[in-house]
Design an enzyme around this catalytic site. Structure first.
Site, PDB file in Angstrom:
ATOM      1  N   LYS A 157      -1.008 -20.192   7.266  1.00  0.00           N
ATOM      2  CA  LYS A 157      -0.161 -21.215   6.645  1.00  0.00           C
ATOM      3  C   LYS A 157      -0.867 -21.879   5.463  1.00  0.00           C
ATOM      4  CE  LYS A 157       0.107 -23.650  10.423  1.00  0.00           C
ATOM      5  NZ  LYS A 157      -0.738 -22.840  11.314  1.00  0.00           N
ATOM      6  N   ARG A 174       5.511 -30.000  14.518  1.00  0.00           N
ATOM      7  CA  ARG A 174       4.835 -29.200  15.527  1.00  0.00           C
ATOM      8  C   ARG A 174       5.370 -29.453  16.924  1.00  0.00           C
ATOM      9  NH1 ARG A 174      -0.312 -28.209  12.764  1.00  0.00           N
ATOM     10  NH2 ARG A 174      -1.721 -27.045  14.051  1.00  0.00           N
ATOM     11  N   ARG A 212     -13.321 -17.846   9.560  1.00  0.00           N
ATOM     12  CA  ARG A 212     -12.814 -18.704   8.474  1.00  0.00           C
ATOM     13  C   ARG A 212     -13.868 -19.643   7.890  1.00  0.00           C
ATOM     14  NH1 ARG A 212      -7.757 -22.330   9.506  1.00  0.00           N
ATOM     15  NH2 ARG A 212      -8.990 -23.081  11.246  1.00  0.00           N
ATOM     16  N   ARG A 262     -14.853 -25.410   9.955  1.00  0.00           N
ATOM     17  CA  ARG A 262     -14.244 -26.609  10.520  1.00  0.00           C
ATOM     18  C   ARG A 262     -14.798 -26.929  11.906  1.00  0.00           C
ATOM     19  NH1 ARG A 262      -7.886 -25.833   9.494  1.00  0.00           N
ATOM     20  NH2 ARG A 262      -7.883 -26.478  11.675  1.00  0.00           N
ATOM     21  N   ARG A 291      -6.137 -24.453  20.938  1.00  0.00           N
ATOM     22  CA  ARG A 291      -5.125 -24.640  19.887  1.00  0.00           C
ATOM     23  C   ARG A 291      -4.024 -23.590  20.003  1.00  0.00           C
ATOM     24  NH1 ARG A 291      -9.097 -24.453  15.257  1.00  0.00           N
ATOM     25  NH2 ARG A 291      -7.321 -23.997  13.939  1.00  0.00           N
TER      26      ARG A 291
HETATM   27  P1  AP5 Z   1      -5.466 -20.165   7.412  1.00  0.00           P
HETATM   28  O1  AP5 Z   1      -4.649 -20.069   6.165  1.00  0.00           O
HETATM   29  O2  AP5 Z   1      -6.568 -21.163   7.437  1.00  0.00           O
HETATM   30  O3  AP5 Z   1      -4.513 -20.341   8.683  1.00  0.00           O
HETATM   31  P2  AP5 Z   1      -3.659 -21.572   9.140  1.00  0.00           P
HETATM   32  O4  AP5 Z   1      -2.385 -21.035   9.668  1.00  0.00           O
HETATM   33  O5  AP5 Z   1      -3.557 -22.604   8.051  1.00  0.00           O
HETATM   34  O6  AP5 Z   1      -4.554 -22.064  10.334  1.00  0.00           O
HETATM   35  P3  AP5 Z   1      -5.043 -23.501  10.761  1.00  0.00           P
HETATM   36  O7  AP5 Z   1      -6.135 -23.302  11.762  1.00  0.00           O
HETATM   37  O8  AP5 Z   1      -5.334 -24.383   9.599  1.00  0.00           O
HETATM   38  O9  AP5 Z   1      -3.791 -23.988  11.472  1.00  0.00           O
HETATM   39  P4  AP5 Z   1      -3.760 -25.026  12.522  1.00  0.00           P
HETATM   40  O10 AP5 Z   1      -2.294 -25.142  12.621  1.00  0.00           O
HETATM   41  O11 AP5 Z   1      -4.494 -24.793  13.765  1.00  0.00           O
HETATM   42  O12 AP5 Z   1      -4.604 -26.229  11.876  1.00  0.00           O
HETATM   43  P5  AP5 Z   1      -4.177 -27.576  11.192  1.00  0.00           P
HETATM   44  O13 AP5 Z   1      -5.151 -27.905  10.163  1.00  0.00           O
HETATM   45  O14 AP5 Z   1      -2.732 -27.530  10.826  1.00  0.00           O
HETATM   46  O15 AP5 Z   1      -6.032 -18.689   7.713  1.00  0.00           O
HETATM   47  C1  AP5 Z   1      -6.932 -18.448   8.780  1.00  0.00           C
HETATM   48  C2  AP5 Z   1      -7.973 -17.383   8.374  1.00  0.00           C
HETATM   49  O16 AP5 Z   1      -7.322 -16.126   8.209  1.00  0.00           O
HETATM   50  C3  AP5 Z   1      -8.664 -17.666   7.043  1.00  0.00           C
HETATM   51  O17 AP5 Z   1     -10.001 -17.317   7.162  1.00  0.00           O
HETATM   52  C4  AP5 Z   1      -7.932 -16.765   6.028  1.00  0.00           C
HETATM   53  O18 AP5 Z   1      -8.787 -16.363   4.977  1.00  0.00           O
HETATM   54  C5  AP5 Z   1      -7.518 -15.586   6.902  1.00  0.00           C
HETATM   55  N1  AP5 Z   1      -6.237 -14.975   6.503  1.00  0.00           N
HETATM   56  C6  AP5 Z   1      -5.102 -15.642   6.101  1.00  0.00           C
HETATM   57  N2  AP5 Z   1      -4.104 -14.774   5.842  1.00  0.00           N
HETATM   58  C7  AP5 Z   1      -4.609 -13.528   6.095  1.00  0.00           C
HETATM   59  C8  AP5 Z   1      -4.051 -12.203   6.025  1.00  0.00           C
HETATM   60  N3  AP5 Z   1      -2.779 -11.974   5.643  1.00  0.00           N
HETATM   61  N4  AP5 Z   1      -4.854 -11.165   6.360  1.00  0.00           N
HETATM   62  C9  AP5 Z   1      -6.149 -11.382   6.758  1.00  0.00           C
HETATM   63  N5  AP5 Z   1      -6.728 -12.618   6.842  1.00  0.00           N
HETATM   64  C10 AP5 Z   1      -5.963 -13.673   6.516  1.00  0.00           C
HETATM   65  O19 AP5 Z   1      -4.293 -28.568  12.422  1.00  0.00           O
HETATM   66  C11 AP5 Z   1      -5.537 -28.912  12.972  1.00  0.00           C
HETATM   67  C12 AP5 Z   1      -5.360 -29.947  14.056  1.00  0.00           C
HETATM   68  O20 AP5 Z   1      -4.775 -31.152  13.500  1.00  0.00           O
HETATM   69  C13 AP5 Z   1      -4.408 -29.563  15.193  1.00  0.00           C
HETATM   70  O21 AP5 Z   1      -5.072 -28.816  16.184  1.00  0.00           O
HETATM   71  C14 AP5 Z   1      -3.950 -30.942  15.675  1.00  0.00           C
HETATM   72  O22 AP5 Z   1      -4.914 -31.538  16.493  1.00  0.00           O
HETATM   73  C15 AP5 Z   1      -3.848 -31.745  14.389  1.00  0.00           C
HETATM   74  N6  AP5 Z   1      -2.513 -31.655  13.791  1.00  0.00           N
HETATM   75  C16 AP5 Z   1      -2.165 -31.099  12.608  1.00  0.00           C
HETATM   76  N7  AP5 Z   1      -0.843 -31.209  12.389  1.00  0.00           N
HETATM   77  C17 AP5 Z   1      -0.321 -31.841  13.477  1.00  0.00           C
HETATM   78  C18 AP5 Z   1       0.987 -32.235  13.847  1.00  0.00           C
HETATM   79  N8  AP5 Z   1       2.059 -31.957  13.081  1.00  0.00           N
HETATM   80  N9  AP5 Z   1       1.155 -32.873  15.026  1.00  0.00           N
HETATM   81  C19 AP5 Z   1       0.102 -33.163  15.820  1.00  0.00           C
HETATM   82  N10 AP5 Z   1      -1.173 -32.811  15.536  1.00  0.00           N
HETATM   83  C20 AP5 Z   1      -1.380 -32.158  14.363  1.00  0.00           C
END
Ligand code: AP5
Ligand code: ZN
Length: 217
Positions: free
Chosen positions: A14, A89, A128, A161, A172
């Site tokens: 994402k 979410r 990552r 991270r 997660r």
């Molecule tokens: P990346 O683009 O980083 O993936 P992502 O989907 O953004 O993953 P996140 O871990 O950031 O999502 P998340 O939802 O757990 O974290 P968030 O920060 O939102 O890609 C991942 C890896 O794959 C990278 O190394 C990339 O290079 C590689 N890659 C990408 N595309 C590829 C492809 N096509 N082929 C090969 N490799 C590829 O949330 C973190 C925390 O915040 C949550 O756990 C929660 O505690 C809190 N939080 C955030 N939002 C909320 C909410 N709405 N409600 C409650 N808590 C929340």
């Protein structure tokens, strides 16, 4: 205005895609994860509270999350809409978001779902690395920077991270299936969900996402 909600498990890509789509679609990325991490870096009370959940891999409470999104969407750069990354979410967040948009005379236009299997999610999270300065995301194997540990775009150091420990990653993914996956049916029922194969190259996923947004109305 246009509101695009990017869905997908942790590590689905994402953030990677949102960063690229910002320019193509001329919409700002609104990532709740990034907003929480920014607060933590600035040592705010909100950041410290969020960290107690993020570090365990649990969701930050809905009221806190909804409030941060509301504030973010009121900023000037969201005049055209936004690209939501990691929000909503939960069903409660989705309902609150719908209400917030309705108050603005707006609605969600499309919900692209980047589909990636849990085994691949884990592999993605394990390698990552993120830029400290611009937030650009790399992967040691799938998307390495030109120079190890350094961002291609601005030369800043890369970091892993705090919530990317093996235990937290697993939690997660679990939380995603329990609390976020029900949103797929929620948006499918509204005719907004478009599934995209997330196990293709970053470029091909991007192409499919752009198409999904173009096809929406
Ligand atoms: P990346 O683009 O980083 O993936 P992502 O989907 O953004 O993953 P996140 O871990 O950031 O999502 P998340 O939802 O757990 O974290 P968030 O920060 O939102 O890609 C991942 C890896 O794959 C990278 O190394 C990339 O290079 C590689 N890659 C990408 N595309 C590829 C492809 N096509 N082929 C090969 N490799 C590829 O949330 C973190 C925390 O915040 C949550 O756990 C929660 O505690 C809190 N939080 C955030 N939002 C909320 C909410 N709405 N409600 C409650 N808590 C929340
Ligand atoms: Zn950078």
């Amino acid at each position: 205005m246009r509101f695009v909600v990017l869905m997908g498990g942790p590590g689905a890509g994402k953030g990677t895609q949102a960063k690229r789509l910002q320019e193509t679609l001329n919409l700002p990325q609104v990532s709740t994860g990034d907003l929480f991490r920014e607060n933590l870096r600035n040592n705010t009370e909100l950041g410290k509270l969020a960290a107690t959940y993020i570090d365990k891999g649990d969701l930050v409470p809905d009221e806190v999350t909804i409030a941060i999104v509301k504030e973010r969407l009121s900023r000037e750069d969201c005049a055209n809409g936004a690209l939501l990354d990691g929000f909503p979410r939960t069903i409660a967040q989705a309902d609150a978001f719908e209400q917030l948009l309705a108050e603005m005379g707006e609605r969600v236009h499309v919900v692209p779902y980047i589909h990636v299997t849990p085994e691949v999610l884990l592999k993605r999270l394990a390698g990552r690395w993120t830029c400290k300065s611009c937030g650009h995301v790399y992967h040691t194997v799938f998307n390495p920077p030109l120079k190890e540990g350094i961002c291609d775009l601005d030369g800043s150091p890369l970091y892993q991270r705090d919530d990317d420990t093996e235990e937290t990653q697993k939690r997660r993914i679990e939380v995603y299936f329990e609390q976020t996956a029900p949103l797929l049916a929620y948006y499918r029922d509204k005719g907004l969900l478009v599934e995209v194969n997330g196990e293709q190259s970053i470029e091909l996923v991007q192409k499919d996402l752009v198409q999904a947004v173009k096809d929406s109305n």
